[in-house]
Design a protein around this motif. Structure first.
Motif, short mmCIF file in Angstrom:
data_model
loop_
_atom_site.label_atom_id
_atom_site.label_comp_id
_atom_site.label_asym_id
_atom_site.label_seq_id
_atom_site.Cartn_x
_atom_site.Cartn_y
_atom_site.Cartn_z
N GLN A 44 37.75 -51.26 -20.52
CA GLN A 44 37.01 -51.18 -19.26
C GLN A 44 37.96 -51.29 -18.08
N VAL A 45 38.91 -52.21 -18.16
CA VAL A 45 39.89 -52.36 -17.08
C VAL A 45 40.69 -51.08 -16.91
N GLU A 47 39.91 -47.99 -17.81
CA GLU A 47 39.08 -46.91 -17.26
C GLU A 47 38.85 -47.10 -15.77
N SER A 48 38.65 -48.34 -15.32
CA SER A 48 38.44 -48.60 -13.90
C SER A 48 39.69 -48.24 -13.10
N GLY A 51 40.01 -44.46 -12.98
CA GLY A 51 39.01 -43.90 -12.08
C GLY A 51 39.40 -44.11 -10.63
N ALA A 52 39.91 -45.31 -10.31
CA ALA A 52 40.34 -45.58 -8.94
C ALA A 52 41.49 -44.66 -8.54
N VAL A 74 38.25 -47.73 -4.72
CA VAL A 74 38.55 -48.94 -5.48
C VAL A 74 37.34 -49.85 -5.35
N LEU A 75 36.44 -49.76 -6.28
CA LEU A 75 35.13 -50.39 -6.15
C LEU A 75 35.25 -51.90 -6.03
N ASN A 76 34.48 -52.45 -5.09
CA ASN A 76 34.39 -53.90 -4.88
C ASN A 76 35.71 -54.54 -4.46
N PHE A 97 41.01 -55.78 -11.23
CA PHE A 97 39.97 -55.09 -11.99
C PHE A 97 39.54 -55.97 -13.15
N GLY A 99 37.10 -56.50 -16.74
CA GLY A 99 36.32 -55.95 -17.84
C GLY A 99 35.61 -57.09 -18.56
N ASP A 112 41.08 -59.03 -17.34
CA ASP A 112 41.29 -58.57 -15.98
C ASP A 112 42.76 -58.25 -15.78
#
Length: 349
Positions: A44-45, A47-48, A51-52, A74-76, A97, A99, A112
């Motif tokens: 998850q980390v 992929e985030s 994506g960023a 960069v979400l949040n 980030f 997860g 994270d």
């Protein structure tokens, strides 16, 4: 004794052995579940972060990279300390980030990582360099979560101009900038080819820490204006809509009240208004749902009637297909005339 010894060696030890196998199997299963959950949290980390990176590259493709674009890419991201740094045409973004995999009693995992992105918007296509940093690199100095609303408003204006350059006025109304954290659209309207948007920007001094801003955008030629309003300004469009609806409702009610006024005057032709004539005058014709023909309406008793030697005061509940309100009618017996008055406070009974 021989039988008991045989049970001990052949039976009970077998049960203990089976229990041991079960316990070991459960422990191995828990270990595997935890390992898989940990791997999923790490994925998850990853992929985030990827994506960023892609979103940052896309946002910088036009040669600019605004803070509002970074927030969405960069979400949040926390708007504090060194999270965003600009130097020599290079933009550096540092963010943490996370997860997390939830488990039922067992099997949950958390991971994270702190990452740094470096982008050069002036280069086409803009490269995005990624590097994982020690956790302490994401320990930013404490500060406010949001930037000054005036600075955010400047970024919004730039993004709206970009949206107008790429499309029509509708593009500005649906622009991604309205999805930025700390930007809350209260109301929008497109009229005469111009967009008006009233927006709450977080980090201000207004109600709930938000300031109200008005953005006006029009295409051909493209132009965007932004200005700060008093808190009540964020509801101006709704007040205008409410005023138009009230005007339409009042006109509809006045039309029905005028008909009642004429019917009362007809009944007053002989200088009298009896208890028998009054309900008949207040009953307006209606349209039959099946035949579509005009038929006599229901007889509705008035809310109040007061009589004197010179006039009859009637308070009647006037109804229309979409509205209802009370009016006061004064039937002047000596002049055979009627005056009507809209009761501002509504029906008091």
């Amino acid at each position: 004794m021989a039988r008991r010894g045989g049970c001990l060696t052949d039976g009970c030890l077998g049960v203990l052995g089976l229990a041991l196998v079960i316990v070991v199997g459960v422990l191995v299963s828990i270990w595997n579940t935890g390992r898989e959950a940990g791997a999923e949290a790490r994925d998850q980390v990853t992929e985030s972060v990827e994506g960023a990176r892609d979103r940052l590259a896309k946002a910088a493709a036009d040669g600019m990279l605004l803070d509002t674009e970074i927030q969405r890419a960069v979400l949040n991201i926390g708007k504090t300390g060194e999270a965003i740094e600009r130097r020599d045409g290079r933009v550096t973004v540092t963010a943490r980030f996370v997860g997390q995999v939830n488990g039922m009693l067992i099997g949950g995992a958390y991971d994270d990582g702190c990452y740094r992105f470096r982008i050069v918007p002036a280069v086409s296509p803009p490269p995005v360099d990624i590097r994982e940093l020690p956790d302490r690199a994401c320990s930013f100095r404490s500060g406010t979560l949001y930037r000054e609303p005036a600075a955010v408003a400047d970024d919004i204006a730039v993004e709206l101009r970009t949206a107008l350059a790429e499309g029509e006025i509708d593009s500005a109304q649906t622009a991604d900038v309205w999805k930025t954290m700390g930007v809350k659209v209260q109301e929008t309207e497109i009229r005469g080819g111009r967009l008006v948007a009233h927006v709450w920007l977080s980090g201000g001094t207004g109600p709930q820490g938000e300031d109200c801003y008005e953005f006006r955008a029009k295409a051909k030629p493209d132009a965007v204006d932004a200005r700060k309003l008093k808190p009540g300004g964020c509801y101006r469009l709704q007040r205008e809509r409410d005023a138009l609806e009230e005007k339409s409702r009042r006109a509809e009610l006045d039309a029905s009240a005028r008909k009642i006024e004429r019917r009362l005057e007809n009944e007053l032709a002989d200088g009298r208004l009896t208890d028998t004539e009054l309900p008949r005058a207040l009953s307006l014709p209606t349209t039959d749902d099946i035949s579509g023909e005009s038929v006599a309406g229901p007889v509705v008793p008035p809310e109040r009637v007061e009589r004197s030697s010179t006039e009859v005061l009637v308070v009647e509940r006037v109804t229309t297909p979409s509205a209802m309100w009370c009016y006061e009618f004064r039937a002047h017996l000596t002049t055979a005339s009627v005056t009507r008055h809209y009761l501002t406070d509504g029906c008091p009974f």
